[in-house]
Each structure stands twice: as structure tokens, then as C-alpha cells.
Design an enzyme around this catalytic site. Structure first.
Site, PDB file in Angstrom:
ATOM      1  N   GLN A   1      25.642 -54.350  22.271  1.00 12.10           N
ATOM      2  CA  GLN A   1      25.743 -55.945  22.974  1.00 12.10           C
ATOM      3  C   GLN A   1      26.518 -56.832  22.247  1.00 12.10           C
ATOM      4  O   GLN A   1      27.373 -56.669  21.801  1.00 12.10           O
ATOM      5  CB  GLN A   1      24.256 -56.759  21.855  1.00 12.10           C
ATOM      6  CG  GLN A   1      24.248 -56.641  20.459  1.00 12.10           C
ATOM      7  CD  GLN A   1      22.878 -56.611  19.053  1.00 12.10           C
ATOM      8  OE1 GLN A   1      22.204 -56.875  20.286  1.00 12.10           O
ATOM      9  NE2 GLN A   1      23.158 -56.135  18.825  1.00 12.10           N
TER      10      GLN A   1
ATOM     11  N   GLN B   1      12.819 -64.522   7.236  1.00 13.38           N
ATOM     12  CA  GLN B   1      12.770 -62.990   6.157  1.00 13.38           C
ATOM     13  C   GLN B   1      11.826 -63.389   5.095  1.00 13.38           C
ATOM     14  O   GLN B   1      11.192 -61.820   5.141  1.00 13.38           O
ATOM     15  CB  GLN B   1      14.167 -63.787   5.094  1.00 13.38           C
ATOM     16  CG  GLN B   1      15.510 -64.101   6.393  1.00 13.38           C
ATOM     17  CD  GLN B   1      15.910 -62.295   7.531  1.00 13.38           C
ATOM     18  OE1 GLN B   1      15.283 -61.642   7.246  1.00 13.38           O
ATOM     19  NE2 GLN B   1      16.935 -63.403   7.994  1.00 13.38           N
TER      20      GLN B   1
ATOM     21  N   ASP C   1      21.088 -58.615   9.601  1.00  8.75           N
ATOM     22  CA  ASP C   1      21.847 -59.507   9.609  1.00  8.75           C
ATOM     23  C   ASP C   1      21.793 -59.322   7.707  1.00  8.75           C
ATOM     24  O   ASP C   1      22.718 -60.043   6.529  1.00  8.75           O
ATOM     25  CB  ASP C   1      21.520 -60.801   9.680  1.00  8.75           C
ATOM     26  CG  ASP C   1      20.071 -60.913   9.675  1.00  8.75           C
ATOM     27  OD1 ASP C   1      19.206 -60.472   8.769  1.00  8.75           O
ATOM     28  OD2 ASP C   1      19.348 -61.036  10.894  1.00  8.75           O
TER      29      ASP C   1
ATOM     30  N   GLU D   1      20.005 -49.638  11.226  1.00  4.53           N
ATOM     31  CA  GLU D   1      20.272 -50.574  11.967  1.00  4.53           C
ATOM     32  C   GLU D   1      21.732 -49.850  12.840  1.00  4.53           C
ATOM     33  O   GLU D   1      23.004 -49.502  12.332  1.00  4.53           O
ATOM     34  CB  GLU D   1      21.440 -51.563  11.536  1.00  4.53           C
ATOM     35  CG  GLU D   1      22.464 -52.719  12.173  1.00  4.53           C
ATOM     36  CD  GLU D   1      21.040 -53.225  13.135  1.00  4.53           C
ATOM     37  OE1 GLU D   1      21.922 -53.142  14.723  1.00  4.53           O
ATOM     38  OE2 GLU D   1      20.743 -53.713  12.777  1.00  4.53           O
TER      39      GLU D   1
ATOM     40  N   GLY E   1      17.691 -46.665  15.101  1.00  5.00           N
ATOM     41  CA  GLY E   1      16.299 -46.261  14.389  1.00  5.00           C
ATOM     42  C   GLY E   1      15.290 -45.771  14.848  1.00  5.00           C
ATOM     43  O   GLY E   1      14.190 -44.706  13.949  1.00  5.00           O
TER      44      GLY E   1
ATOM     45  N   ASP F   1      12.766 -54.750  11.816  1.00  5.58           N
ATOM     46  CA  ASP F   1      13.299 -55.937  12.206  1.00  5.58           C
ATOM     47  C   ASP F   1      13.913 -56.368  13.090  1.00  5.58           C
ATOM     48  O   ASP F   1      15.310 -55.901  12.936  1.00  5.58           O
ATOM     49  CB  ASP F   1      13.791 -56.936  10.931  1.00  5.58           C
ATOM     50  CG  ASP F   1      14.804 -58.108  10.932  1.00  5.58           C
ATOM     51  OD1 ASP F   1      14.548 -59.010  11.598  1.00  5.58           O
ATOM     52  OD2 ASP F   1      14.954 -58.284  10.322  1.00  5.58           O
ATOM     53  N   SER F   2      13.603 -56.327  14.129  1.00  2.57           N
ATOM     54  CA  SER F   2      14.655 -55.650  15.880  1.00  2.57           C
ATOM     55  C   SER F   2      14.560 -57.600  15.684  1.00  2.57           C
ATOM     56  O   SER F   2      13.793 -58.411  16.089  1.00  2.57           O
ATOM     57  CB  SER F   2      13.873 -55.115  16.536  1.00  2.57           C
ATOM     58  OG  SER F   2      12.498 -55.173  16.926  1.00  2.57           O
ATOM     59  N   SER F   3      15.644 -57.310  16.949  1.00  4.30           N
ATOM     60  CA  SER F   3      15.679 -58.881  18.402  1.00  4.30           C
ATOM     61  C   SER F   3      14.383 -58.511  19.470  1.00  4.30           C
ATOM     62  O   SER F   3      13.539 -57.893  18.998  1.00  4.30           O
ATOM     63  CB  SER F   3      16.701 -58.471  18.211  1.00  4.30           C
ATOM     64  OG  SER F   3      17.167 -56.975  19.241  1.00  4.30           O
ATOM     65  N   ASP F   4      14.819 -59.796  20.200  1.00  7.46           N
ATOM     66  CA  ASP F   4      13.608 -59.569  21.274  1.00  7.46           C
ATOM     67  C   ASP F   4      12.963 -58.064  21.507  1.00  7.46           C
ATOM     68  O   ASP F   4      14.143 -57.501  21.925  1.00  7.46           O
ATOM     69  CB  ASP F   4      13.902 -60.885  22.472  1.00  7.46           C
ATOM     70  CG  ASP F   4      13.212 -61.734  21.388  1.00  7.46           C
ATOM     71  OD1 ASP F   4      12.230 -61.784  20.031  1.00  7.46           O
ATOM     72  OD2 ASP F   4      14.485 -62.846  22.070  1.00  7.46           O
TER      73      ASP F   4
END
Length: 213
Positions: free
Chosen positions: A59, A90, A115, A135, A167, A185-188
Site C-alpha cells: 500500500q 486505541q 502502528d 501485521e 493475519g 485493528d485493521s484499516s477500512d
């Protein structure tokens, strides 16, 4: 492809889903996030300085210093976190599930979370003996360690084991009952994180020990 490694269209325009697109949409020192999940609207932040722009195997990654929110992490053109308000995400992501268990958790898994912010919050729980993270993008971890020390401090806890891997596959390969709590805890749900919203839930159910029963 431009000389600096950023994707360009045939007309030389910034490609969708990149930090280039955000910088080009809002000129004169502003970044604007446009996403397919929220058509017809955008989120703009004033940019003081662009600290990093690059592309990992998976990405587009960018970090900039904003006027109002401190440093900002952007993945595929989408704002992930800022210095000013990352704590609210968080803390809620971490402490609610752990405090909901009947008995203190000893083993935790974070899927995503490159992060390091969720790791930081997990480290506040003394009952945890093992904290694993899966990750997929080492580039996110590297960017966070360099530009977001307040979040990436989570990686320094001795209980943390870092797995740079898919993952989904990590969850598939884990033994039943491996963890007391799993935090995604992922992005969109677009790009590399999309599969996490489609396949992972059923597998995760079999991996948790049932401390909340």
C-alpha cells in the site's frame, strides 16, 4: 508511475487511493481524504510538512505534520491516526474487551495494528504474559517506529512477539484456544484489510479460550 514511485494515471494525474491524490485535490498546503466508503464528502487537514511518502509491497504510506492534529498516518489515501486523537481509538479498542472478561487475560493477539498503539495499551495490563501481533505490512511498522514513537512504544514491551505475515493465515494456523482475547485493528474494509472483514470472524471464535463465558 512517477519518478518518486507514486502511481499516476495516463494523463499524469495522481492515482486514486494514494496520498498524491489527497495532496492534489486540496492545493495550497491542505490534504483532503476522499474515500469510496463516504462518497460526496472529504476530510481536510492543513499540512505543515510532509515527512514521508512511499509505497510498501502492499500500500501507499504517507506521514505528514498537520497544523491542528500533529503527525498524521495515511494508508492508501485514508487517514489512519493522528497524534492528537489516536488515544481515543486505541484505548476503546483495547480496554473494553479486556475489562469485559470474567478473568484477566494472559494471552492476546492483535491482527493488524502496525502502528503499535493497541500494543501500548495491552502492555498496561499486568495479567498478560504473551502479546502477539500479526501485521502484514512491515512498512507500516517501520513508519510508526520512525514517526510515531508515542504509539510504537508498544513494540518495546518484552511480552510482545511481532509476526510480519498475513493475519488471515496466522489465524488459520493457530491452535484452538490459543488466545484469551483477539483484537482486529485493521484499516477500512478496502485494499489489504478487506479480507479481514470477510473471512476472519469464524476462525477467531475457535481461537479464544472463553474467559468471558
Amino acid at each position: 508511475m512517477s519518478e518518486n514511485g507514486f502511481s499516476k494515471s495516463a494523463k499524469g494525474e495522481a492515482a486514486a487511493g494514494t496520498s498524491d491524490q489527497g495532496m492534489n485535490i486540496a492545493k495550497d498546503g491542505w490534504y483532503t481524504e476522499l474515500g469510496s466508503m463516504w462518497p460526496g464528502q472529504g476530510l481536510s487537514l492543513q499540512v505543515k510538512e510532509v515527512l514521508y511518502r512511499g509505497r510498501s509491497q502492499y500500500q501507499d504510506i504517507a506521514v505528514f505534520e498537520s497544523a491542528a492534529y500533529g503527525r498524521v498516518l495515511v494508508l492508501d489515501g485514508v487517514i489512519q491516526c493522528t497524534d492528537r486523537d489516536e488515544f481515543s481509538y486505541q484505548e476503546m479498542m483495547t480496554h473494553l474487551p479486556l475489562c469485559a472478561l470474567e478473568r484477566p487475560a494472559q494471552r492476546a493477539l492483535v491482527v493488524g495494528g502496525g502502528d503499535g498503539g493497541v500494543l501500548r495499551e495491552l502492555a498496561r495490563h499486568p495479567s498478560l504474559q504473551e502479546i502477539h501481533i500479526a501485521e502484514i505490512d512491515a512498512g507500516v511498522i517501520e513508519a510508526s517506529k520512525r514517526y510515531f514513537p508515542g504509539m510504537s512504544i508498544g513494540f518495546s514491551d518484552l511480552r510482545v512477539t511481532v509476526n510480519v505475515c498475513d493475519g488471515i493465515k496466522f489465524v488459520q494456523d493457530a491452535a484452538e484456544g490459543s488466545y484469551d482475547v483477539i483484537i482486529v485493528d485493521s484499516s477500512d474494509p478496502v485494499g489489504p484489510a478487506e479480507v479481514l472483514f470477510q473471512q476472519v470472524s469464524a476462525w477467531m471464535v475457535s481461537l479464544v479460550t472463553g474467559l468471558g463465558n
